[in-house]
Design a protein around this motif. Structure first.
Motif, PDB file in Angstrom:
ATOM      1  N   HIS A 165      42.219  53.982  49.315  1.00  0.00           N
ATOM      2  CA  HIS A 165      42.444  55.352  48.863  1.00  0.00           C
ATOM      3  C   HIS A 165      43.587  55.977  49.650  1.00  0.00           C
ATOM      4  O   HIS A 165      44.486  56.620  49.090  1.00  0.00           O
ATOM      5  CB  HIS A 165      41.150  56.164  49.026  1.00  0.00           C
ATOM      6  CG  HIS A 165      41.190  57.494  48.345  1.00  0.00           C
ATOM      7  ND1 HIS A 165      41.598  58.640  48.991  1.00  0.00           N
ATOM      8  CD2 HIS A 165      40.894  57.858  47.072  1.00  0.00           C
ATOM      9  CE1 HIS A 165      41.544  59.649  48.143  1.00  0.00           C
ATOM     10  NE2 HIS A 165      41.123  59.209  46.979  1.00  0.00           N
ATOM     11  N   GLU A 166      43.587  55.740  50.944  1.00  0.00           N
ATOM     12  CA  GLU A 166      44.652  56.275  51.802  1.00  0.00           C
ATOM     13  C   GLU A 166      46.000  55.656  51.422  1.00  0.00           C
ATOM     14  O   GLU A 166      47.037  56.321  51.466  1.00  0.00           O
ATOM     15  CB  GLU A 166      44.303  55.964  53.262  1.00  0.00           C
ATOM     16  CG  GLU A 166      45.196  56.622  54.274  1.00  0.00           C
ATOM     17  CD  GLU A 166      44.934  56.122  55.687  1.00  0.00           C
ATOM     18  OE1 GLU A 166      43.947  55.385  55.902  1.00  0.00           O
ATOM     19  OE2 GLU A 166      45.743  56.453  56.571  1.00  0.00           O
ATOM     20  N   ASN A 179      47.058  59.646  44.558  1.00  0.00           N
ATOM     21  CA  ASN A 179      45.708  60.053  44.158  1.00  0.00           C
ATOM     22  C   ASN A 179      45.775  61.317  43.316  1.00  0.00           C
ATOM     23  O   ASN A 179      45.074  61.447  42.312  1.00  0.00           O
ATOM     24  CB  ASN A 179      44.836  60.294  45.387  1.00  0.00           C
ATOM     25  CG  ASN A 179      44.447  58.999  46.074  1.00  0.00           C
ATOM     26  OD1 ASN A 179      43.810  58.143  45.479  1.00  0.00           O
ATOM     27  ND2 ASN A 179      44.858  58.850  47.323  1.00  0.00           N
ATOM     28  N   ALA A 180      46.629  62.233  43.725  1.00  0.00           N
ATOM     29  CA  ALA A 180      46.750  63.494  42.978  1.00  0.00           C
ATOM     30  C   ALA A 180      47.589  63.301  41.717  1.00  0.00           C
ATOM     31  O   ALA A 180      47.300  63.892  40.675  1.00  0.00           O
ATOM     32  CB  ALA A 180      47.387  64.562  43.867  1.00  0.00           C
ATOM     33  N   LEU A 181      48.612  62.456  41.781  1.00  0.00           N
ATOM     34  CA  LEU A 181      49.531  62.332  40.639  1.00  0.00           C
ATOM     35  C   LEU A 181      48.951  61.519  39.486  1.00  0.00           C
ATOM     36  O   LEU A 181      49.197  61.827  38.319  1.00  0.00           O
ATOM     37  CB  LEU A 181      50.864  61.720  41.083  1.00  0.00           C
ATOM     38  CG  LEU A 181      51.730  62.561  42.044  1.00  0.00           C
ATOM     39  CD1 LEU A 181      53.054  61.866  42.311  1.00  0.00           C
ATOM     40  CD2 LEU A 181      51.987  63.950  41.477  1.00  0.00           C
ATOM     41  N   ILE A 182      48.231  60.442  39.794  1.00  0.00           N
ATOM     42  CA  ILE A 182      47.732  59.575  38.711  1.00  0.00           C
ATOM     43  C   ILE A 182      46.252  59.223  38.848  1.00  0.00           C
ATOM     44  O   ILE A 182      45.741  58.386  38.110  1.00  0.00           O
ATOM     45  CB  ILE A 182      48.556  58.263  38.601  1.00  0.00           C
ATOM     46  CG1 ILE A 182      48.652  57.550  39.958  1.00  0.00           C
ATOM     47  CG2 ILE A 182      49.927  58.534  38.014  1.00  0.00           C
ATOM     48  CD1 ILE A 182      49.251  56.151  39.861  1.00  0.00           C
ATOM     49  N   GLY A 183      45.570  59.882  39.768  1.00  0.00           N
ATOM     50  CA  GLY A 183      44.159  59.568  39.991  1.00  0.00           C
ATOM     51  C   GLY A 183      43.267  59.929  38.822  1.00  0.00           C
ATOM     52  O   GLY A 183      42.193  59.342  38.645  1.00  0.00           O
ATOM     53  N   ASP A 184      43.677  60.897  38.007  1.00  0.00           N
ATOM     54  CA  ASP A 184      42.806  61.307  36.901  1.00  0.00           C
ATOM     55  C   ASP A 184      43.320  60.860  35.532  1.00  0.00           C
ATOM     56  O   ASP A 184      42.917  61.376  34.493  1.00  0.00           O
ATOM     57  CB  ASP A 184      42.602  62.835  36.918  1.00  0.00           C
ATOM     58  CG  ASP A 184      43.927  63.595  36.844  1.00  0.00           C
ATOM     59  OD1 ASP A 184      44.998  62.933  36.829  1.00  0.00           O
ATOM     60  OD2 ASP A 184      43.892  64.832  36.798  1.00  0.00           O
ATOM     61  N   ALA A 192      49.334  68.665  29.199  1.00  0.00           N
ATOM     62  CA  ALA A 192      48.000  68.381  28.677  1.00  0.00           C
ATOM     63  C   ALA A 192      47.418  67.060  29.160  1.00  0.00           C
ATOM     64  O   ALA A 192      46.216  66.922  29.271  1.00  0.00           O
ATOM     65  CB  ALA A 192      48.034  68.398  27.151  1.00  0.00           C
ATOM     66  N   LEU A 193      48.268  66.119  29.438  1.00  0.00           N
ATOM     67  CA  LEU A 193      47.755  64.788  29.745  1.00  0.00           C
ATOM     68  C   LEU A 193      47.613  64.583  31.240  1.00  0.00           C
ATOM     69  O   LEU A 193      48.594  64.627  31.983  1.00  0.00           O
ATOM     70  CB  LEU A 193      48.716  63.733  29.182  1.00  0.00           C
ATOM     71  CG  LEU A 193      48.754  63.641  27.673  1.00  0.00           C
ATOM     72  CD1 LEU A 193      49.951  62.807  27.245  1.00  0.00           C
ATOM     73  CD2 LEU A 193      47.464  63.025  27.163  1.00  0.00           C
ATOM     74  N   LYS A 194      46.400  64.341  31.643  1.00  0.00           N
ATOM     75  CA  LYS A 194      46.169  64.142  33.075  1.00  0.00           C
ATOM     76  C   LYS A 194      46.873  62.871  33.549  1.00  0.00           C
ATOM     77  O   LYS A 194      46.904  61.874  32.843  1.00  0.00           O
ATOM     78  CB  LYS A 194      44.674  64.030  33.329  1.00  0.00           C
ATOM     79  CG  LYS A 194      43.962  65.342  33.134  1.00  0.00           C
ATOM     80  CD  LYS A 194      42.475  65.196  33.390  1.00  0.00           C
ATOM     81  CE  LYS A 194      41.829  66.559  33.305  1.00  0.00           C
ATOM     82  NZ  LYS A 194      40.377  66.481  33.301  1.00  0.00           N
TER      83      LYS A 194
END
Ligand code: FES
Ligand SMILES: [Fe+2]
Length: 399
Positions: free
Chosen positions: A166-167, A173-178, A279-281
């Motif tokens: 994760h580190e 993590n923020a840019l493509i984690g979702d 719109a797209l996560k």
């Protein structure tokens, strides 16, 4: 991009990277590669597949990872957990599993049939009585460190990695984690064994300067526009080790023929431009209207590119200083009808042609660098993510 961005804007954002040319020796030196092996590859997370590829107990993958001198089995146990093991029989060292993927009830060595259960324990030894003071529980397979990120399975050569998975993703993590990875199906896989350095290979995918030349027949009109004739990147984010670049789409692009049909039902390379900017996560981190897709390099050798309705991954597997195996996996929104399937086929074909173009310069470039007739690579502001890659390696080798 009606108002062209200021020139050299990325350098102004990342002045610490400098503007010096990059010595080609970092791509041609076997000694430099050995240092990379020791300092970088041995301390890296390697993506070996996705969770859904081995969904049932006994499903397995085998990955030969030359960069860390290992062959690794990734297998789902009876308990549903995924584990990784060195692919080495504990009897006399035979390579335990020889297929790249498969399903088994136990792992049986081809030499004398020692058999390991799905959790890696030695379960059966033919003619066991002939071994001296023998205890099967002392001969389990050697475990490999494993972790997952959003369904991507990674292994690490160290028992206790310096950085967790994760580190290692850091800002990504923020840019493509979702991003909706789980909603997509694998629709195509491509691979190649290319005679070039792994860094030089990755370089070809973190800039769009080459689109005008290399992709002039396939994609130029899709991405380059009158306002942006050299396909300037929409944005670049350079992280501590990882890199993100966001690619432009030509708003005047008018699909015709097969592409027009494909476009109607989605799944074309440039369909990012059809999406709302927010719109797209997990996409379009710059929030740019004329946007095609984003590329994220997870240092050192993995890429995830996200767009509207699809994502793809690249694995680079360094073999020697001038040889790299490469694998591309293309995932798209689940096709729910025939039209969507046809659209996928169109996009797969276009992607295959584009990749051929991308790979077409690599071996010549490596061979010419090895003639010694070029000492340095001269990089533009549009190639700042190329520069960043070399700087990160240089920094880590110096630590
Ligand atoms: S080397 Fe595997 S059973 Fe003998
Ligand atoms: Fe390209």
């Amino acid at each position: 991009m009606n108002n062209p961005a200021p020139v050299l804007r990325f350098h102004e954002r990342y002045p610490e990277l400098g503007t010096d040319p990059i010595p080609v020796e970092v791509n041609t030196s076997p000694e430099y590669f050995e240092r990379e092996r020791e300092k970088i590859f041995q301390n890296a997370w390697w993506c070996v597949g996705r969770d859904e590829e081995i969904s049932r107990p006994g499903d397995y993958l085998v990955r030969d990872i030359e960069a860390i001198n290992a062959s690794v089995i990734v297998i789902r146990g009876e308990d549903g957990a995924v584990r990784a093991f060195h692919n080495v029989c504990q009897h006399r060292g035979n390579k335990l599993l020889t297929e790249e993927r498969g399903r088994c009830r136990g792992m049986v060595c081809g030499f004398h049939s020692w058999t390991y259960d799905l959790q890696g324990q030695l379960a059966h030894v033919p003619d066991e009585d002939q071994f001296h003071k023998f205890d099967k529980s002392c001969h389990a397979l050697s475990a490999v460190t494993l972790d997952t990120w959003n369904g991507f399975i990674f292994v690490h050569p160290q028992d206790v990695p310096e950085r967790g998975l994760h580190e290692s993703f850091g800002e990504l993590n923020a840019l493509i984690g979702d991003f909706a990875y789980d909603d997509m199906d694998l629709v195509a896989e491509y691979s190649a064994d290319v005679k070039c350095n792994w860094k030089y290979f990755i370089d070809a995918f973190v800039e769009a300067y080459h689109v005008e030349s290399v992709h002039r027949r396939s994609l130029k009109e899709t991405f380059n526009s009158q306002d942006n004739p050299y396909c300037h990147l929409v944005d670049v984010r350079l992280h501590e080790r990882n890199r993100s670049v966001s690619c432009y789409a030509n708003p005047q692009h008018a699909p015709h023929g097969a592409e027009a049909l494909a476009y109607k039902v989605g799944a074309t390379l440039a369909q990012g431009a059809l999406a709302s900017t927010t719109a797209l996560k997990g996409t379009n981190f710059a929030g740019e209207k004329n946007w095609a897709f984003d590329i994220h390099i997870i240092f050192p050798c993995f890429e995830i590119a996200t767009s509207n309705g699809w994502y793809f991954t690249y694995n680079w597997w360094p073999v020697t200083h001038n040889r790299t195996r490469w694998e591309m996996r293309f995932y798209m929104n689940r096709a729910t009808n025939l039209a969507a399937r046809v659209s996928q086929e169109f996009t797969k074909t276009l992607t295959r042609d584009t990749l051929r173009e991308d790979l077409s310069t690599l071996e010549n470039g490596q061979a010419m660098m090895e003639t010694g007739r070029i000492k340095y690579m001269t990089l533009s502001d549009q190639e700042i993510a190329v520069r960043h890659g070399y700087k990160v390696v240089e920094r880590l080798l110096a630590e």
